[in-house]
Enzyme design. Sequence first.
Site, PDB file in Angstrom:
ATOM      1  N   GLN A  68      -7.837  14.698   4.363  1.00 31.00           N
ATOM      2  CA  GLN A  68      -7.303  13.863   3.287  1.00 31.00           C
ATOM      3  C   GLN A  68      -8.284  13.747   2.124  1.00 31.00           C
ATOM      4  O   GLN A  68      -9.428  13.357   2.292  1.00 31.00           O
ATOM      5  CB  GLN A  68      -7.002  12.457   3.812  1.00 31.00           C
ATOM      6  CG  GLN A  68      -6.424  11.554   2.732  1.00 31.00           C
ATOM      7  CD  GLN A  68      -5.840  10.274   3.309  1.00 31.00           C
ATOM      8  OE1 GLN A  68      -6.561   9.342   3.630  1.00 31.00           O
ATOM      9  NE2 GLN A  68      -4.535  10.223   3.454  1.00 31.00           N
ATOM     10  N   ARG A 104      -2.408  10.773   6.416  1.00 31.21           N
ATOM     11  CA  ARG A 104      -2.528   9.386   6.862  1.00 31.21           C
ATOM     12  C   ARG A 104      -2.153   8.416   5.758  1.00 31.21           C
ATOM     13  O   ARG A 104      -2.563   8.593   4.615  1.00 31.21           O
ATOM     14  CB  ARG A 104      -3.972   9.105   7.296  1.00 31.21           C
ATOM     15  CG  ARG A 104      -4.221   7.671   7.702  1.00 31.21           C
ATOM     16  CD  ARG A 104      -5.624   7.453   8.228  1.00 31.21           C
ATOM     17  NE  ARG A 104      -6.662   7.546   7.211  1.00 31.21           N
ATOM     18  CZ  ARG A 104      -6.964   6.577   6.336  1.00 31.21           C
ATOM     19  NH1 ARG A 104      -6.310   5.444   6.348  1.00 31.21           N
ATOM     20  NH2 ARG A 104      -7.938   6.759   5.464  1.00 31.21           N
ATOM     21  N   PHE A 133       0.851  -1.180   0.000  1.00 27.71           N
ATOM     22  CA  PHE A 133       0.000   0.000   0.000  1.00 27.71           C
ATOM     23  C   PHE A 133       0.886   1.228   0.000  1.00 27.71           C
ATOM     24  O   PHE A 133       2.051   1.155   0.403  1.00 27.71           O
ATOM     25  CB  PHE A 133      -0.901   0.006   1.238  1.00 27.71           C
ATOM     26  CG  PHE A 133      -2.369   0.098   0.914  1.00 27.71           C
ATOM     27  CD1 PHE A 133      -2.966  -0.820   0.085  1.00 27.71           C
ATOM     28  CD2 PHE A 133      -3.148   1.103   1.460  1.00 27.71           C
ATOM     29  CE1 PHE A 133      -4.330  -0.745  -0.192  1.00 27.71           C
ATOM     30  CE2 PHE A 133      -4.509   1.185   1.190  1.00 27.71           C
ATOM     31  CZ  PHE A 133      -5.106   0.263   0.367  1.00 27.71           C
ATOM     32  N   ARG A 161      -1.047   9.565  -0.450  1.00 29.57           N
ATOM     33  CA  ARG A 161      -2.314   9.984  -1.037  1.00 29.57           C
ATOM     34  C   ARG A 161      -2.351  11.477  -1.367  1.00 29.57           C
ATOM     35  O   ARG A 161      -2.905  11.879  -2.386  1.00 29.57           O
ATOM     36  CB  ARG A 161      -3.459   9.650  -0.072  1.00 29.57           C
ATOM     37  CG  ARG A 161      -3.721   8.175   0.003  1.00 29.57           C
ATOM     38  CD  ARG A 161      -4.754   7.826   1.026  1.00 29.57           C
ATOM     39  NE  ARG A 161      -5.081   6.409   0.927  1.00 29.57           N
ATOM     40  CZ  ARG A 161      -5.921   5.787   1.743  1.00 29.57           C
ATOM     41  NH1 ARG A 161      -6.515   6.443   2.724  1.00 29.57           N
ATOM     42  NH2 ARG A 161      -6.178   4.506   1.581  1.00 29.57           N
ATOM     43  N   HIS A 196      -8.755  11.596  -0.889  1.00 28.28           N
ATOM     44  CA  HIS A 196      -8.295  10.325  -1.467  1.00 28.28           C
ATOM     45  C   HIS A 196      -8.168  10.534  -2.973  1.00 28.28           C
ATOM     46  O   HIS A 196      -9.062  11.102  -3.595  1.00 28.28           O
ATOM     47  CB  HIS A 196      -9.312   9.233  -1.145  1.00 28.28           C
ATOM     48  CG  HIS A 196      -8.819   7.843  -1.412  1.00 28.28           C
ATOM     49  ND1 HIS A 196      -8.618   7.364  -2.677  1.00 28.28           N
ATOM     50  CD2 HIS A 196      -8.472   6.844  -0.569  1.00 28.28           C
ATOM     51  CE1 HIS A 196      -8.170   6.115  -2.594  1.00 28.28           C
ATOM     52  NE2 HIS A 196      -8.077   5.783  -1.329  1.00 28.28           N
ATOM     53  N   GLU A 236      -7.324   2.005  -2.955  1.00 25.62           N
ATOM     54  CA  GLU A 236      -5.903   2.058  -3.290  1.00 25.62           C
ATOM     55  C   GLU A 236      -5.388   0.672  -3.668  1.00 25.62           C
ATOM     56  O   GLU A 236      -4.382   0.522  -4.350  1.00 25.62           O
ATOM     57  CB  GLU A 236      -5.165   2.581  -2.048  1.00 25.62           C
ATOM     58  CG  GLU A 236      -3.747   3.004  -2.279  1.00 25.62           C
ATOM     59  CD  GLU A 236      -3.211   3.793  -1.074  1.00 25.62           C
ATOM     60  OE1 GLU A 236      -3.949   4.620  -0.517  1.00 25.62           O
ATOM     61  OE2 GLU A 236      -2.050   3.575  -0.714  1.00 25.62           O
ATOM     62  N   HIS A 239     -12.045  12.294   2.028  1.00 25.65           N
ATOM     63  CA  HIS A 239     -12.076  10.934   2.541  1.00 25.65           C
ATOM     64  C   HIS A 239     -11.940  10.855   4.050  1.00 25.65           C
ATOM     65  O   HIS A 239     -12.590  10.040   4.693  1.00 25.65           O
ATOM     66  CB  HIS A 239     -10.933  10.158   1.871  1.00 25.65           C
ATOM     67  CG  HIS A 239     -10.891   8.714   2.202  1.00 25.65           C
ATOM     68  ND1 HIS A 239     -11.986   7.891   2.060  1.00 25.65           N
ATOM     69  CD2 HIS A 239      -9.896   7.921   2.666  1.00 25.65           C
ATOM     70  CE1 HIS A 239     -11.647   6.661   2.415  1.00 25.65           C
ATOM     71  NE2 HIS A 239     -10.396   6.657   2.805  1.00 25.65           N
ATOM     72  N   LEU A 241     -15.600   5.773  -3.155  1.00 23.41           N
ATOM     73  CA  LEU A 241     -14.209   5.369  -3.111  1.00 23.41           C
ATOM     74  C   LEU A 241     -13.844   4.251  -4.095  1.00 23.41           C
ATOM     75  O   LEU A 241     -14.579   3.307  -4.280  1.00 23.41           O
ATOM     76  CB  LEU A 241     -13.898   4.886  -1.699  1.00 23.41           C
ATOM     77  CG  LEU A 241     -12.420   4.814  -1.341  1.00 23.41           C
ATOM     78  CD1 LEU A 241     -11.799   6.199  -1.370  1.00 23.41           C
ATOM     79  CD2 LEU A 241     -12.257   4.198   0.034  1.00 23.41           C
TER      80      LEU A 241
END
Lengths: 604, 246
Positions: free
Chosen positions: A233, A414, A120, A308, A235, A252, A379, A249
């Site tokens: 954040q 994050r 990730f 991100r 995304h 990822e 997000h 969403l």
Amino acid sequence: MTYESFEYDVLVIGAGGAGLRAAIEASSAGVSVGLVCKSLLGKAHTVMAEGGMAAALGNVDDRDDWKVHFADTMRGGQYLNSWRMAELHAQEAPARARELEAWGAVFDRTKDGKILQRNFGGHKYPRLAHVGDRTGLEMIRTLQDHGIHQGINVHMECTIIELLKNGDRVVGAFGYDREKGRFRLFTARAVVLASGGIGRAFKVTSNSWEYTGDGHALAYRAGAELMDMEFVQFHPTGMVWPPSVRGILVTEGVRGEGGVLRNSDGKRFMFEDIPDAYKSSTADDEEEGWKYTQGDKNSRRPPELLTRDHVARCIVREIKEGRGSPHGGVFLDIAWIKERLPNGAEHIKKKLPSMYHQFKQLAGIDITQEPMEVGPTTHYVMGGIRVDADTQMSTVRGLFAAGECAAGLHGANRLGGNSLSDLLVFGQRAGQYAAAFAKEQTTAAINSDEVEAAARHALEPFEREGSDAEGPYQVQFDLQDMMQAQVGIVRSEGEIQKAVDGFPGLHQRANRVGVQGNREYNAGWHTALDLRNLLMVAEAVARSAILRKESRGAHFREDHLEKDPEQGKLNTVIRQGTGGEMDVVQETLAPIRDDLQQIIEDNK
Amino acid sequence: MSSATFRIWRGNADGGAFEDYTTEVSEGMVVLDAVHQIQAEKANDLAVRWNCKAGKCGSCSAEVNGNPKLMCMTRLNSLPLDQPVTIEPMQTFPLIRDLVTDVSWNYEVKKRIKQFAPRAPDAPDGSWRVEQYDVERVQEFRKCIECFLCQDVCHVLRDHRLHDKFIGPRYFVYTAALEMQVLDTADRVNDLANEHGVGYCNITKCCTKVCPEEITITDNAIIPLKERVVDEMYDPLTKMLRMFRG
């Protein structure tokens, strides 16, 4: 007035991953626990998490350990994180993951039968324990199914509108049930907020109607401090088409499995801009990036798996400069892996079943055959209620916070996968310390005037029915438009100031909205009550954003493009002033412990 | 832009009626979008339950043109819009208001099913070793988003109202996920037969047809559970052994 009343040692507000984990922990410490959820049990936003839960189990790459995870989290957060929370999180996440398995979670497996972990963004090694692309569902269901046997009293579809204090201590909460609109009074020796995020302050968001910053606003009004609210954040990959699904969403995990981002020229634009801090750990070419996604330990990650904040900004740049997709996004292509894998289409369906399903049903697109169109979506909020790292107690006695509504762990940005682990690690801690706190307290008296005032205030929108009062939805839409346009991904002083200037007018309108009908399951009334919280958190975001005159993590200022080392030592702190005004100040971070600094250096 | 008419149930346990609302529709819209639009423009107090709007939370279950559906996953272009689209609440559960029903019975049922009880861990760190092959069978059942559409359509609940004697397809899927979990040690077969009413299911597969997660409820969960009941409780050899052992 009399109200339906409940008394608990610990009251948990919010029943996603953090709230459920806190309730389970408090309950197993032998205290009575009430769990309040705004929706039905098991429907909280945790259910939407797709990619996985970060924990340095070292099952796929044994070079991983808590120190590397700690260093990754700090780098991702641009060193604004609470280092103590980042330390605890990295150390305790593996035990929390294993515990889920003991409670019935069924993770994907490695060849030797251990919990499988995937790559990730921002994580050096494959670290995310997962179940296909529905890890959040697995997690919330596991906690829910375990929790219902723990003697926890669950209040479904119940919304808290005010915390109640006695002196300097939180001693209860006041809310209403959705079904009949009856008020409920909760007396508690300790309260844990686990209410999630604030996504509904923006127009394009992956968050559902619930995420109106309730916990943030309740804590703020009770006198607690909020911290780092400028860090929201976006995304990088939300759906952009059709219009009705904009913001939903796209995990990822698509990029983790080899998906690539292309512009309208067909170019992989992420190779063009790689931040210095990540140059040494990013692939030189497409071949190396592909090998990394297929588990080659000698390869480095493709630039699509950068953090991100960075990926989101690169996508915005491509769109702004005219190289976007037809519906105002860019292309995310996983279908191309069929060139490399003989059974590519089947592989995609197996690894990303819910993405396949989502695009097929909502957009009429087969992701094994054609690219998706994606763009940034609001997000997650890194900022939140300021808490003690070890106990999760806020700056108000008896009030704890865990999960997204708490600040500290993630700093300025994050990493994907660090949310699910955050929920468990700090949910557990909040539950433990809230139970311990509750045991030391006696039940305190509730101030009935405070309760009456809250009840009267909540019913005011009905009194304006029938007059020429505005409904609540248009006020919410206008706030969302304003935040999206002026306090979005790319910010500047002038734009943010426009938003700040817009709040007094929106507050006035919110105070005058009227609602139709009666108190039974009345969405208009609920929206009217949520507006106050939404406006409060949106204003906190805007006022914090104007104060941070630098670009760091998720906070990007086009009038201050660089990081400022001095601002990098400051957290933004918000509290309610004595006259009801919002005070925003900067405070210096506690200096990091030497051994932790050494871990960061060793992993640079 | 064109418009369409939605015939939405308005009312509570005391009674109600369908009301027609006409609203603009655009490309890609789903039923829930239309309901939200009507709620914002014409009926602020319209009750509808929803959360994720992406088919992942299972909150927005309703009956669209008579078919049990998630409103968020039902695109308008899959419906004939030259006639009103009928939207009504699930019929198997008590009505709260408009499109919202009281599904709390489901949560009570789950508490009555024996919880997961794993065998001792395989490794000192408290973890287990399990083959991917073994988890996949169970993972199908664990996809369930608890939308309760299978419960809504099941005639044992919907028509015969046997809520006291029969736990419904959702909870057979839940039981199957536990029974087929390789780490689990609990035995739920006796409960299935005597308390949970697995025998009432006569395999019409209505539940399987409406499952938005495409779980093969009848074939993969209910039939194997019925077989376990037969094997353990009615197999002559086992029965004899049980008699000897007392």
